[in-house]
Structures are given as structure tokens and as C-alpha cells.
Write a protein that holds these residues in place. Structure first.
Motif, PDB file in Angstrom:
ATOM      1  N   TYR A   1      35.293  31.530  45.894  1.00 48.57           N
ATOM      2  CA  TYR A   1      35.757  32.319  44.757  1.00 48.57           C
ATOM      3  C   TYR A   1      35.204  33.745  44.764  1.00 48.57           C
ATOM      4  O   TYR A   1      35.228  34.436  43.759  1.00 48.57           O
TER       5      TYR A   1
ATOM      6  N   GLN B   1      40.871  34.785  42.748  1.00 57.77           N
ATOM      7  CA  GLN B   1      40.826  34.659  41.301  1.00 57.77           C
ATOM      8  C   GLN B   1      41.119  33.223  40.880  1.00 57.77           C
ATOM      9  O   GLN B   1      41.724  32.454  41.620  1.00 57.77           O
ATOM     10  N   LEU B   2      40.698  32.897  39.669  1.00 55.66           N
ATOM     11  CA  LEU B   2      40.981  31.577  39.099  1.00 55.66           C
ATOM     12  C   LEU B   2      42.463  31.482  38.751  1.00 55.66           C
ATOM     13  O   LEU B   2      43.103  32.487  38.422  1.00 55.66           O
ATOM     14  N   SER B   3      43.002  30.287  38.803  1.00 59.72           N
ATOM     15  CA  SER B   3      44.438  30.106  38.537  1.00 59.72           C
ATOM     16  C   SER B   3      44.773  30.265  37.050  1.00 59.72           C
ATOM     17  O   SER B   3      45.872  30.683  36.708  1.00 59.72           O
TER      18      SER B   3
ATOM     19  N   GLN C   1      40.760  31.996  31.835  1.00 60.00           N
ATOM     20  CA  GLN C   1      39.452  31.811  32.463  1.00 60.00           C
ATOM     21  C   GLN C   1      39.105  32.995  33.364  1.00 60.00           C
ATOM     22  O   GLN C   1      37.963  33.448  33.386  1.00 60.00           O
ATOM     23  N   GLU C   2      40.074  33.513  34.086  1.00 65.99           N
ATOM     24  CA  GLU C   2      39.828  34.671  34.952  1.00 65.99           C
ATOM     25  C   GLU C   2      39.453  35.891  34.121  1.00 65.99           C
ATOM     26  O   GLU C   2      38.593  36.681  34.524  1.00 65.99           O
TER      27      GLU C   2
ATOM     28  N   ALA D   1      35.878  35.461  33.169  1.00 66.76           N
ATOM     29  CA  ALA D   1      35.038  35.684  34.344  1.00 66.76           C
ATOM     30  C   ALA D   1      34.958  37.172  34.661  1.00 66.76           C
ATOM     31  O   ALA D   1      33.874  37.699  34.938  1.00 66.76           O
ATOM     32  N   GLN D   2      36.083  37.865  34.612  1.00 65.18           N
ATOM     33  CA  GLN D   2      36.113  39.295  34.917  1.00 65.18           C
ATOM     34  C   GLN D   2      35.285  40.083  33.907  1.00 65.18           C
ATOM     35  O   GLN D   2      34.536  40.982  34.281  1.00 65.18           O
TER      36      GLN D   2
ATOM     37  N   ARG E   1      29.883  36.370  42.151  1.00 62.93           N
ATOM     38  CA  ARG E   1      31.236  36.209  41.595  1.00 62.93           C
ATOM     39  C   ARG E   1      31.691  34.764  41.723  1.00 62.93           C
ATOM     40  O   ARG E   1      32.291  34.193  40.810  1.00 62.93           O
TER      41      ARG E   1
ATOM     42  N   ARG F   1      32.757  32.402  38.590  1.00 64.78           N
ATOM     43  CA  ARG F   1      34.086  31.766  38.497  1.00 64.78           C
ATOM     44  C   ARG F   1      33.991  30.243  38.522  1.00 64.78           C
ATOM     45  O   ARG F   1      34.717  29.565  37.795  1.00 64.78           O
TER      46      ARG F   1
END
Length: 141
Positions: A32, A36-38, A42-43, A46-47, A75, A79
């Protein structure tokens, strides 16, 4: 003669030590690190968190902006933990415990850091007192 042998041994050992020190950079990036997360929500979490965390190898870059291998690992950790449902603030605290206060752009008030937060107020108060006394003396003359 003994010094010559030690120097020769050090010269022979130097490349081996250098390769061991750079071994971290030769590893493939964490899954990760650049993916990026699907889930867009959530992404986004995280960002937002990654932009508030400092890369430990770079000069004042967040882990979101850094290409350093260590930032990629961080990162990945962010994630992975977000995907597992962990709270971003809990992740921040875990990273602070692991890497120290320097990793976070948002400073925390602790007994050791309170003078840093109090110093500007104390300096302003002293300046106001000095100016008040200066203007009082100026008006009486």
C-alpha cells in the motif's frame, strides 16, 4: 604491522557494511505504499492523516509527498490500519510512540514542551510591560 592489518581489514569490510546499510532501499515497496485503498472514504481518511505526518528521512515533507522508502512503509501502515477500521488518531498515536513526536506536524503539549507554547505569551507580556513603563515615563517629563 598490527595497525596495517586493522586498516586493511576495515577497508575490506567497508563495502559489506555499506551494502547492509542500504539493504532497506533494495527491498520492494510495501503493497500500500503507492496503491490507494479501494474504498474512497477510507482513502480520504488515510490521505488526510498522511498529510499530517512527517517523513523521517526527508526535510519537512509529509509522508504523502515523499518518495523515500521509509515514507512508503509508513503510508502502507496507515492504509492497512485504516482498512482494518482503526481510528486515524489512534494510528497517529501509534506512530508517535514508535518514531517520536517529530513524526507529527501537530505538536502536543506535554510537561517537556509547555515552555515552547508559553514563551511567546511571556515575551509579549514583558514587551507590553516595558512599553507601558516607557510611555508612562515619557508622559511625566
Amino acid at each position: 604491522m598490527k595497525r596495517l592489518l586493522i586498516a586493511l581489514f576495515a577497508l575490506l569490510l567497508a563495502p559489506v557494511l555499506a551494502s547492509q546499510l542500504s539493504a532497506q532501499d533494495m527491498l520492494p515497496p510495501a503493497p500500500y505504499a503507492y496503491k490507494q485503498l479501494s474504498d474512497p472514504e477510507q482513502e480520504a481518511k488515510a490521505q488526510a492523516l498522511m498529510e499530517t505526518l512527517r517523513c523521517l528521512k526527508c526535510q519537512s515533507q509529509s509522508i504523502a509527498d515523499s518518495d523515500a522508502p521509509m515514507a512508503g512503509d509508513m503510508r502502507h501502515q496507515v492504509r492497512t490500519r485504516i482498512a482494518a477500521g482503526e481510528d486515524p488518531e489512534a494510528i497517529r498515536q501509534w506512530l508517535i510512540e514508535r518514531y517520536g513526536d517529530y513524526v507529527s506536524y501537530t505538536p502536543q503539549v506535554k510537561p517537556i514542551t509547555w515552555p515552547l507554547f508559553a514563551a511567546p505569551a511571556v515575551i509579549l507580556l514583558l514587551a507590553a510591560l516595558l512599553l507601558r513603563n516607557r510611555f508612562r515615563k515619557g508622559g511625566k517629563q
